[in-house]
Design a protein around this motif. Sequence first.
Motif, PDB file in Angstrom:
ATOM      1  N   GLN A  15       0.728  -1.137   0.174  1.00  0.00           N
ATOM      2  CA  GLN A  15       0.086   0.152   0.029  1.00  0.00           C
ATOM      3  C   GLN A  15       0.810   1.231   0.161  1.00  0.00           C
ATOM      4  O   GLN A  15       0.506   2.284  -0.557  1.00  0.00           O
ATOM      5  CB  GLN A  15      -1.062  -0.157   1.288  1.00  0.00           C
ATOM      6  N   VAL A  16       1.919   1.139   0.766  1.00  0.00           N
ATOM      7  CA  VAL A  16       2.839   2.246   0.592  1.00  0.00           C
ATOM      8  C   VAL A  16       3.377   2.405  -0.863  1.00  0.00           C
ATOM      9  O   VAL A  16       3.768   3.671  -1.356  1.00  0.00           O
ATOM     10  CB  VAL A  16       4.064   2.334   1.679  1.00  0.00           C
ATOM     11  N   ALA A  17       3.949   1.319  -1.403  1.00  0.00           N
ATOM     12  CA  ALA A  17       4.458   1.404  -2.719  1.00  0.00           C
ATOM     13  C   ALA A  17       3.585   1.736  -3.804  1.00  0.00           C
ATOM     14  O   ALA A  17       3.834   2.646  -4.685  1.00  0.00           O
ATOM     15  CB  ALA A  17       4.809  -0.074  -3.088  1.00  0.00           C
ATOM     16  N   GLU A  18       2.134   1.909  -3.575  1.00  0.00           N
ATOM     17  CA  GLU A  18       1.172   2.279  -4.440  1.00  0.00           C
ATOM     18  C   GLU A  18       1.363   3.735  -4.449  1.00  0.00           C
ATOM     19  O   GLU A  18       0.889   4.239  -5.385  1.00  0.00           O
ATOM     20  CB  GLU A  18      -0.258   2.045  -3.850  1.00  0.00           C
ATOM     21  N   VAL A  19       1.650   4.324  -3.408  1.00  0.00           N
ATOM     22  CA  VAL A  19       1.962   5.737  -3.527  1.00  0.00           C
ATOM     23  C   VAL A  19       3.014   6.310  -4.531  1.00  0.00           C
ATOM     24  O   VAL A  19       2.685   6.980  -5.447  1.00  0.00           O
ATOM     25  CB  VAL A  19       2.224   6.410  -2.194  1.00  0.00           C
ATOM     26  N   TYR A  20       3.983   5.472  -4.495  1.00  0.00           N
ATOM     27  CA  TYR A  20       4.910   5.580  -5.616  1.00  0.00           C
ATOM     28  C   TYR A  20       4.565   5.370  -7.174  1.00  0.00           C
ATOM     29  O   TYR A  20       4.637   6.192  -7.930  1.00  0.00           O
ATOM     30  CB  TYR A  20       6.398   4.884  -5.636  1.00  0.00           C
ATOM     31  N   GLU A  21       3.701   4.184  -7.109  1.00  0.00           N
ATOM     32  CA  GLU A  21       3.052   3.849  -8.333  1.00  0.00           C
ATOM     33  C   GLU A  21       2.169   4.995  -9.131  1.00  0.00           C
ATOM     34  O   GLU A  21       2.412   5.015 -10.134  1.00  0.00           O
ATOM     35  CB  GLU A  21       2.471   2.607  -8.151  1.00  0.00           C
ATOM     36  N   ALA A  22       1.394   5.296  -8.128  1.00  0.00           N
ATOM     37  CA  ALA A  22       0.431   6.465  -8.407  1.00  0.00           C
ATOM     38  C   ALA A  22       1.192   7.664  -9.327  1.00  0.00           C
ATOM     39  O   ALA A  22       0.531   8.114 -10.160  1.00  0.00           O
ATOM     40  CB  ALA A  22      -0.352   6.771  -7.448  1.00  0.00           C
ATOM     41  N   HIS A  23       2.255   7.951  -8.601  1.00  0.00           N
ATOM     42  CA  HIS A  23       2.980   8.969  -8.964  1.00  0.00           C
ATOM     43  C   HIS A  23       4.096   8.998 -10.077  1.00  0.00           C
ATOM     44  O   HIS A  23       4.559   9.762 -10.934  1.00  0.00           O
ATOM     45  CB  HIS A  23       3.335  10.034  -7.961  1.00  0.00           C
ATOM     46  N   ARG A  24       4.776   7.841 -10.036  1.00  0.00           N
ATOM     47  CA  ARG A  24       5.879   7.630 -10.823  1.00  0.00           C
ATOM     48  C   ARG A  24       5.686   6.475 -12.031  1.00  0.00           C
ATOM     49  O   ARG A  24       6.634   6.225 -12.763  1.00  0.00           O
ATOM     50  CB  ARG A  24       7.196   7.097  -9.959  1.00  0.00           C
ATOM     51  N   GLY A  25       4.509   5.638 -11.734  1.00  0.00           N
ATOM     52  CA  GLY A  25       4.283   4.670 -12.681  1.00  0.00           C
ATOM     53  C   GLY A  25       4.911   3.337 -12.599  1.00  0.00           C
ATOM     54  O   GLY A  25       5.651   3.381 -11.535  1.00  0.00           O
ATOM     55  N   GLY A  26       5.107   2.437 -13.321  1.00  0.00           N
ATOM     56  CA  GLY A  26       5.376   1.264 -12.970  1.00  0.00           C
ATOM     57  C   GLY A  26       4.813   0.324 -11.967  1.00  0.00           C
ATOM     58  O   GLY A  26       3.580   0.840 -11.676  1.00  0.00           O
ATOM     59  N   ARG A  27       5.326  -0.884 -11.844  1.00  0.00           N
ATOM     60  CA  ARG A  27       4.549  -1.628 -10.691  1.00  0.00           C
ATOM     61  C   ARG A  27       5.132  -1.289  -9.405  1.00  0.00           C
ATOM     62  O   ARG A  27       6.116  -1.118  -8.999  1.00  0.00           O
ATOM     63  CB  ARG A  27       4.687  -3.092 -11.063  1.00  0.00           C
ATOM     64  N   ALA A  28       4.044  -1.526  -8.364  1.00  0.00           N
ATOM     65  CA  ALA A  28       4.145  -1.321  -6.997  1.00  0.00           C
ATOM     66  C   ALA A  28       5.455  -1.905  -6.513  1.00  0.00           C
ATOM     67  O   ALA A  28       6.117  -1.577  -5.850  1.00  0.00           O
ATOM     68  CB  ALA A  28       3.046  -1.403  -6.183  1.00  0.00           C
ATOM     69  N   SER A  29       5.625  -3.433  -7.282  1.00  0.00           N
ATOM     70  CA  SER A  29       6.472  -4.107  -6.523  1.00  0.00           C
ATOM     71  C   SER A  29       8.065  -3.633  -6.907  1.00  0.00           C
ATOM     72  O   SER A  29       8.897  -3.854  -5.978  1.00  0.00           O
ATOM     73  CB  SER A  29       6.466  -5.598  -7.243  1.00  0.00           C
ATOM     74  N   ARG A  30       8.168  -2.700  -7.837  1.00  0.00           N
ATOM     75  CA  ARG A  30       9.555  -2.138  -8.084  1.00  0.00           C
ATOM     76  C   ARG A  30       9.852  -1.431  -6.882  1.00  0.00           C
ATOM     77  O   ARG A  30      11.082  -0.958  -6.970  1.00  0.00           O
ATOM     78  CB  ARG A  30       9.221  -1.276  -9.239  1.00  0.00           C
ATOM     79  N   TYR A  31       9.003  -0.901  -5.899  1.00  0.00           N
ATOM     80  CA  TYR A  31       9.399   0.236  -5.145  1.00  0.00           C
ATOM     81  C   TYR A  31       9.549  -0.420  -3.480  1.00  0.00           C
ATOM     82  O   TYR A  31       9.632   0.199  -2.506  1.00  0.00           O
ATOM     83  CB  TYR A  31       8.406   1.102  -4.930  1.00  0.00           C
ATOM     84  N   VAL A  32       9.768  -1.723  -3.708  1.00  0.00           N
ATOM     85  CA  VAL A  32       9.787  -2.424  -2.299  1.00  0.00           C
ATOM     86  C   VAL A  32      11.022  -1.776  -1.335  1.00  0.00           C
ATOM     87  O   VAL A  32      11.075  -1.613  -0.146  1.00  0.00           O
ATOM     88  CB  VAL A  32      10.074  -3.948  -2.248  1.00  0.00           C
ATOM     89  N   GLU A  33      12.217  -1.575  -2.122  1.00  0.00           N
ATOM     90  CA  GLU A  33      13.399  -1.203  -1.548  1.00  0.00           C
ATOM     91  C   GLU A  33      13.156   0.151  -0.861  1.00  0.00           C
ATOM     92  O   GLU A  33      13.663   0.595   0.355  1.00  0.00           O
ATOM     93  CB  GLU A  33      14.877  -1.230  -2.216  1.00  0.00           C
ATOM     94  N   LEU A  34      12.541   1.161  -1.546  1.00  0.00           N
ATOM     95  CA  LEU A  34      12.183   2.410  -1.161  1.00  0.00           C
ATOM     96  C   LEU A  34      11.389   2.359   0.055  1.00  0.00           C
ATOM     97  O   LEU A  34      11.484   3.029   0.900  1.00  0.00           O
ATOM     98  CB  LEU A  34      11.476   3.147  -2.337  1.00  0.00           C
ATOM     99  N   VAL A  35      10.190   1.341   0.100  1.00  0.00           N
ATOM    100  CA  VAL A  35       9.393   1.264   1.161  1.00  0.00           C
ATOM    101  C   VAL A  35      10.301   0.830   2.253  1.00  0.00           C
ATOM    102  O   VAL A  35       9.990   1.536   3.366  1.00  0.00           O
ATOM    103  CB  VAL A  35       8.265   0.279   0.926  1.00  0.00           C
ATOM    104  N   LYS A  36      11.056   0.022   2.280  1.00  0.00           N
ATOM    105  CA  LYS A  36      12.093  -0.274   3.385  1.00  0.00           C
ATOM    106  C   LYS A  36      12.639   1.033   3.626  1.00  0.00           C
ATOM    107  O   LYS A  36      12.644   1.231   5.248  1.00  0.00           O
ATOM    108  CB  LYS A  36      12.926  -1.526   3.198  1.00  0.00           C
ATOM    109  N   ASP A  37      13.150   1.638   2.931  1.00  0.00           N
ATOM    110  CA  ASP A  37      13.931   2.893   3.580  1.00  0.00           C
ATOM    111  C   ASP A  37      12.951   3.804   4.269  1.00  0.00           C
ATOM    112  O   ASP A  37      13.314   4.238   5.093  1.00  0.00           O
ATOM    113  CB  ASP A  37      14.456   3.546   2.175  1.00  0.00           C
ATOM    114  N   LEU A  38      11.836   3.986   3.652  1.00  0.00           N
ATOM    115  CA  LEU A  38      10.823   4.802   4.544  1.00  0.00           C
ATOM    116  C   LEU A  38      10.587   4.175   5.719  1.00  0.00           C
ATOM    117  O   LEU A  38      10.237   4.973   6.935  1.00  0.00           O
ATOM    118  CB  LEU A  38       9.431   4.931   3.474  1.00  0.00           C
ATOM    119  N   TYR A  39      10.380   2.782   5.794  1.00  0.00           N
ATOM    120  CA  TYR A  39      10.124   2.229   7.304  1.00  0.00           C
ATOM    121  C   TYR A  39      11.190   2.448   8.153  1.00  0.00           C
ATOM    122  O   TYR A  39      11.073   2.468   9.448  1.00  0.00           O
ATOM    123  CB  TYR A  39       9.938   0.745   6.901  1.00  0.00           C
TER     124      TYR A  39
END
Length: 318
Positions: free
Chosen positions: A112-136
Motif C-alpha cells: 500500500q505504501v508502494a502504491e503511492v510511488y506507483e500512482a505518481h511515478r508509474g511502473g508496478r508497485a513491486s518495483r518500490y519495495v526497497e524504497l518502502v523499506k527505506d521509508l520504514y
Amino acid sequence: MSELLKVEALKVYYRLPQGVVRAVDEVSFSLERGEVLGIAGESGSGKSTLAMALAGLLRPPAVIESGRIIFDGLDLTKLGEGEWRKLRGRRIAVIFQDPGTYLNPVYTSGFQVAEVYEAHRGGRASRYVELVKDLYRKVKMADPERRVHSYPHQMSGGMKQRVLISMAIAEKPDLIIADEPTSALDVTIQAEIVELLKELKSETGSSIIFITHDLALLLEIADRIMIMYAGKMAELGRSSEIRDNPLHPYTRGLLSVLKPERKQKLASIPGSIPSLIDPPKGCRFHPRCPMAMPECSRVEPRTVKVNGRTVSCLLYEG
Ligand SMILES: Nc1ncnc2c1ncn2[C@@H]1O[C@H](COP(=O)(O)OP(=O)(O)OP(=O)(O)O)[C@@H](O)[C@H]1O
Ligand code: SF4
Ligand SMILES: [Mg+2]
C-alpha cells in the motif's frame, strides 16, 4: 521563509435537511514553507472540516460555500478530482486519527505504501519495495524487512500510524496535514510519533498543519497556533505569545484548564460548543464568555490584528 498556503475567507457548510451547518465560517490564515501550524479547539469547532477542505476530501453534504485556498499560486477550491489525484499524496499529504480505517485489510502494508510511488511515478508497485523499506527505517518501524510483508491486522496502532506517515512523506510533500494523528494511540507511542514528525519535518522541509485537542502539545511543537471556536478563528499567533499572553477569552479559558502534567482535556471550560446550524448571534462564544459585554450578543466580532496577532473579539476592536 516564503508563503506556501493562503486561505481566504473560507466557508465550508454541510447542507442538511434540518438546516445548514456552518462548520467553517470565514476562516483566513496563511502558512509559510517549513512552518508548523497547530490548530486547536473543542470537538465540533470545524478543525477536521477545514483539514478535509485543504486536502480536497470534502464530499456532499459538505460544500465550499465561498472563499479561496491558494496553494503555491493554485486555487484549490477550483480543482477537479483528476487534478487532485495528481496533487494529493505528492504535494499535499494527510495523516488521520485512525490509521486502521485508511488501510486496506487485503493488501500488505508495504504494497500500500508502494502504491503511492506507483500512482505518481508509474511502473508496478513491486518495483518500490526497497524504497518502502527505506521509508520504514526513516519512520523507525521495528523490523522493516518483515513489516513490509505484514497485513494491517498483524500490526499495532502505532505501527499502522507509521505506515500512514510513510505514505505521507514518500514523495516529500510541501504540506502534511495531520488531523489528530496521535489521539488513538497510547501516550508513549503518541510521544514517539510526535518526535518522529518533528524529525521528518526538518528532513523533508514540509510544512505541517497539526490538528489536536492537546493545546499543551501544540505549545511544544508548533511555530504558530490557531484557536478555533464554533467554526470561527478565535485567535492566531506565535506559540510563545499564545502561551504567555493569550488575548481571546476562549484561548485564556483553554490555557487555564491545562494541567501541569499534560492531562488536558479542553472540554472543561464551563458550557459547551453551540449548534452550528443556529449559532448564537453576535459573538458565538458569548454564552460562555466570562468577559462578555452587552454588545457581544448583537455584534459579530471582526478579525483584527493586535501586535502581529490575529484575534476575533470585540474587546480588541476600535
Ligand atoms: N458529515 C457531516 N455531516 C454533517 N455535519 C457534519 C459532518 N461532519 C461534521 N459535521 C459538523 O460540522 C461541525 C464541525 O465538525 P468537525 O468534525 O469539523 O469538528 P472538529 O473540530 O474536527 O471536531 P473533533 O475535535 O470532534 O474532531 C460540527 O458541528 C459537526 O457536527
Ligand atoms: S466578543 Fe465578547 S463574548 Fe466574544 S470573546 Fe470577546 S468579550 Fe467574549
Ligand atoms: Mg476532527
